[in-house]
Design a protein around this motif. Sequence first.
Motif, short mmCIF file in Angstrom:
data_model
loop_
_atom_site.label_atom_id
_atom_site.label_comp_id
_atom_site.label_asym_id
_atom_site.label_seq_id
_atom_site.Cartn_x
_atom_site.Cartn_y
_atom_site.Cartn_z
N ALA A 1 32.69 4.84 -19.97
CA ALA A 1 31.87 3.73 -20.46
C ALA A 1 30.92 3.23 -19.38
O ALA A 1 29.74 2.94 -19.65
CB ALA A 1 32.77 2.59 -20.94
N ALA A 2 31.42 3.13 -18.16
CA ALA A 2 30.56 2.71 -17.05
C ALA A 2 29.47 3.76 -16.78
O ALA A 2 28.31 3.41 -16.54
CB ALA A 2 31.41 2.48 -15.80
N PHE A 3 29.85 5.02 -16.85
CA PHE A 3 28.91 6.13 -16.63
C PHE A 3 27.82 6.12 -17.70
O PHE A 3 26.65 6.44 -17.42
CB PHE A 3 29.69 7.45 -16.66
CG PHE A 3 28.87 8.67 -16.33
CD1 PHE A 3 28.16 8.76 -15.14
CD2 PHE A 3 28.83 9.74 -17.21
CE1 PHE A 3 27.42 9.90 -14.83
CE2 PHE A 3 28.11 10.88 -16.91
CZ PHE A 3 27.39 10.96 -15.71
N TYR A 4 28.19 5.73 -18.94
CA TYR A 4 27.24 5.68 -20.05
C TYR A 4 26.50 4.35 -20.12
O TYR A 4 25.71 4.13 -21.04
CB TYR A 4 27.95 5.92 -21.38
CG TYR A 4 28.67 7.24 -21.50
CD1 TYR A 4 28.25 8.37 -20.79
CD2 TYR A 4 29.79 7.37 -22.32
CE1 TYR A 4 28.92 9.58 -20.90
CE2 TYR A 4 30.46 8.57 -22.45
CZ TYR A 4 30.03 9.67 -21.74
OH TYR A 4 30.69 10.87 -21.86
N ALA A 5 26.79 3.45 -19.18
CA ALA A 5 26.16 2.12 -19.15
C ALA A 5 26.39 1.37 -20.45
O ALA A 5 25.51 0.68 -20.96
CB ALA A 5 24.66 2.24 -18.87
N CYS A 6 27.61 1.49 -20.98
CA CYS A 6 27.97 0.77 -22.21
C CYS A 6 28.59 -0.57 -21.84
O CYS A 6 29.66 -0.62 -21.22
CB CYS A 6 28.96 1.60 -23.04
SG CYS A 6 29.55 0.72 -24.51
N GLY A 7 27.94 -1.65 -22.24
CA GLY A 7 28.44 -2.98 -21.90
C GLY A 7 29.18 -3.66 -23.04
O GLY A 7 29.49 -4.85 -22.94
N ASP A 8 29.46 -2.92 -24.09
CA ASP A 8 30.15 -3.49 -25.25
C ASP A 8 31.66 -3.48 -24.99
O ASP A 8 32.36 -2.53 -25.32
CB ASP A 8 29.82 -2.67 -26.51
CG ASP A 8 30.29 -3.34 -27.79
OD1 ASP A 8 31.23 -4.15 -27.72
OD2 ASP A 8 29.72 -3.05 -28.86
N ARG A 9 32.15 -4.56 -24.40
CA ARG A 9 33.56 -4.62 -24.00
C ARG A 9 34.50 -4.57 -25.20
O ARG A 9 35.56 -3.96 -25.13
CB ARG A 9 33.81 -5.88 -23.19
CG ARG A 9 33.11 -5.90 -21.82
CD ARG A 9 33.54 -7.09 -21.00
NE ARG A 9 34.99 -7.11 -20.77
CZ ARG A 9 35.62 -8.08 -20.10
NH1 ARG A 9 34.93 -9.11 -19.63
NH2 ARG A 9 36.92 -8.03 -19.93
N ALA A 10 34.11 -5.21 -26.30
CA ALA A 10 34.98 -5.21 -27.48
C ALA A 10 35.16 -3.79 -28.01
O ALA A 10 36.28 -3.40 -28.39
CB ALA A 10 34.38 -6.11 -28.56
N LEU A 11 34.11 -3.02 -28.05
CA LEU A 11 34.20 -1.64 -28.52
C LEU A 11 35.07 -0.81 -27.58
O LEU A 11 35.95 -0.06 -28.03
CB LEU A 11 32.81 -1.02 -28.63
CG LEU A 11 32.78 0.49 -28.93
CD1 LEU A 11 33.46 0.81 -30.25
CD2 LEU A 11 31.34 1.00 -28.92
#
Length: 284
Positions: A62-72
């Motif tokens: 998730a960090a590598f993909y720059a995904c900031g959607d914590r709930a997901l």
Amino acid sequence: MPPRVTPTVRQARLGAELRILRERAGRTAREAGALLGVDQARMSNIEAGRIGIGEERIRRLAAFYACGDRALIDALCAIANERRGQHWWEEYRGVLPPGFLDVAELEHHATYLRSLQIVSIPGILQTEEYARTIFGGDVPALPDTELEARVEHRMRRRLIFERPDPPELTALIHEAALRMRFGGRRVAGAQLAYVLEVSEAPSVTVRVIPFRNEEFFEATQPLLYAGGAVPQLDTVQMDTIFGGHYLYAEAQLNKYRALLDIAEVASLGIEDSRDLIQRIIRER
């Protein structure tokens, strides 16, 4: 550990969501695999749900993909932490087709359920005798042991309503389904009485689409919409002659939400629906 031959729908969904996140980030499977120290083939198996993945690795991706959607991400980690054997439907693995286990799993984890049925009562609201009649109509006939296992499994799906926080179910049932006499007058009458009884539960709403309706024409396959822990994990399950079919692309979810909304507008109100069911019972 060798890849899973038949991942569950949720296992496959976890992998698919990781693939979607990767593609949105513009990363390749080779790059993602390199981050985790695995080859591209193993990364592909992870994204297909054939190989499991732990929470720590999901958060790294998730960090590598720059995904900031914590709930997901939290919801995906919750799926990753599930283990086979911890729920009742696992008792039927190897006894019933995997689709039976998948629908029970889907209902168990749903935050809410919306069902649309045109010619039969929703499975989760069926009585034992009604379910036995439905399964007994399979061609060729099922072995007695499998028939009984299917009926038992269907009855146990009701367990979700016994939880302190059951998911809310909205069952949209066409009048045609209410007038079908599967199993004869007695079985069909008892089934309607049960639908009427369960409709009094706080978590269950039953609404009938009447014959006189002139706005809803969809003669669709049985449809179940299950709300996920987050909207991105909503799932549509449709029964077909080839088994259950699961949909979760955003466009598909939008389509079936709209279809259910149209069906709900075309249906009677809660009290009018109960009155119609009572009238049909009296007519039998």
